[in-house]
Scaffold this active site. Structure first.
Site, PDB file in Angstrom:
ATOM      1  CG  LEU A  64     -31.854   8.783 -45.051  1.00 41.48           C
ATOM      2  CD1 LEU A  64     -31.173   7.510 -45.521  1.00 41.48           C
ATOM      3  CD2 LEU A  64     -30.829   9.866 -44.780  1.00 41.48           C
ATOM      4  N   PRO A  65     -35.483  11.877 -46.667  1.00 41.53           N
ATOM      5  CG  PRO A  65     -36.276  13.997 -46.138  1.00 41.53           C
ATOM      6  CD  PRO A  65     -35.467  12.862 -45.606  1.00 41.53           C
ATOM      7  CG  HIS A  66     -35.140   9.882 -51.643  1.00 44.45           C
ATOM      8  ND1 HIS A  66     -35.320   9.232 -50.432  1.00 44.45           N
ATOM      9  CD2 HIS A  66     -35.617   9.038 -52.582  1.00 44.45           C
ATOM     10  CE1 HIS A  66     -35.865   8.042 -50.660  1.00 44.45           C
ATOM     11  NE2 HIS A  66     -36.064   7.900 -51.959  1.00 44.45           N
ATOM     12  CB  ALA A  67     -37.991  14.614 -54.398  1.00 42.37           C
TER      13      ALA A  67
END
Length: 154
Positions: A64-67
């Site tokens: 769950l990459p997030h930015a």
């Protein structure tokens, strides 16, 4: 909030393989650009920066990459199914094949966390993950991702 508010059909893709985690993050940036007009290099830099704080591979083949990004009005997502799982430095050391990336406005506090919790809950469901892994059609993947939430809400 439901996933259909975060994810549009054009933000779902199947990729046969990626040479590395970094290459996959570039694929997510390209998908964010094509689906939402988000600057791909800004998205990739933000994802890489976030990964440097700690990997976002949450286990069981899910990442769950997030930015947070400047210029966004709302939280949006992209989803990639990898036909060949790759190493993502996950907490369980297992390769990932289900990747749901979230991009949030710089000042999105609770909204970003609610979106992350929603996606996390959805991808913790073994039945939903099995359905996603059994399909290689982006439209079907979108339906599985968005239907699961409506069924749980009912």
């Amino acid at each position: 909030m439901d996933i259909s508010k975060l994810l549009k059909p054009g933000a779902v893709k199947v990729i046969s393989s990626a040479s590395s985690k970094k290459r996959l993050l570039h694929d997510l940036g390209d998908l964010a650009f094509s689906a939402y007009g988000i600057n791909a290099s800004t998205a990739v830099e933000a994802l890489i920066e976030r990964e440097s704080l700690g990997p976002t591979g949450v286990g069981h083949g899910v990442a769950l990459p997030h930015a947070r990004l400047p210029g966004l009005d709302t939280v949006v997502g992209t989803f990639i199914l990898m036909e060949k799982p790759i190493d993502f430095d996950s907490i369980d050391r297992q390769p990932v094949d289900l990747i749901f990336a979230l991009f949030a406005p710089e000042d999105a506090g609770v909204e970003h966390l609610k979106a992350l919790a929603l996606v996390s809950r959805t991808l913790r469901d073994p039945a939903a993950c099995a359905k996603l892994r059994a399909n290689a059609d982006p439209a079907t993947l979108y339906t599985i991702l968005t239907e699961g939430q409506s069924a749980q809400a009912a």
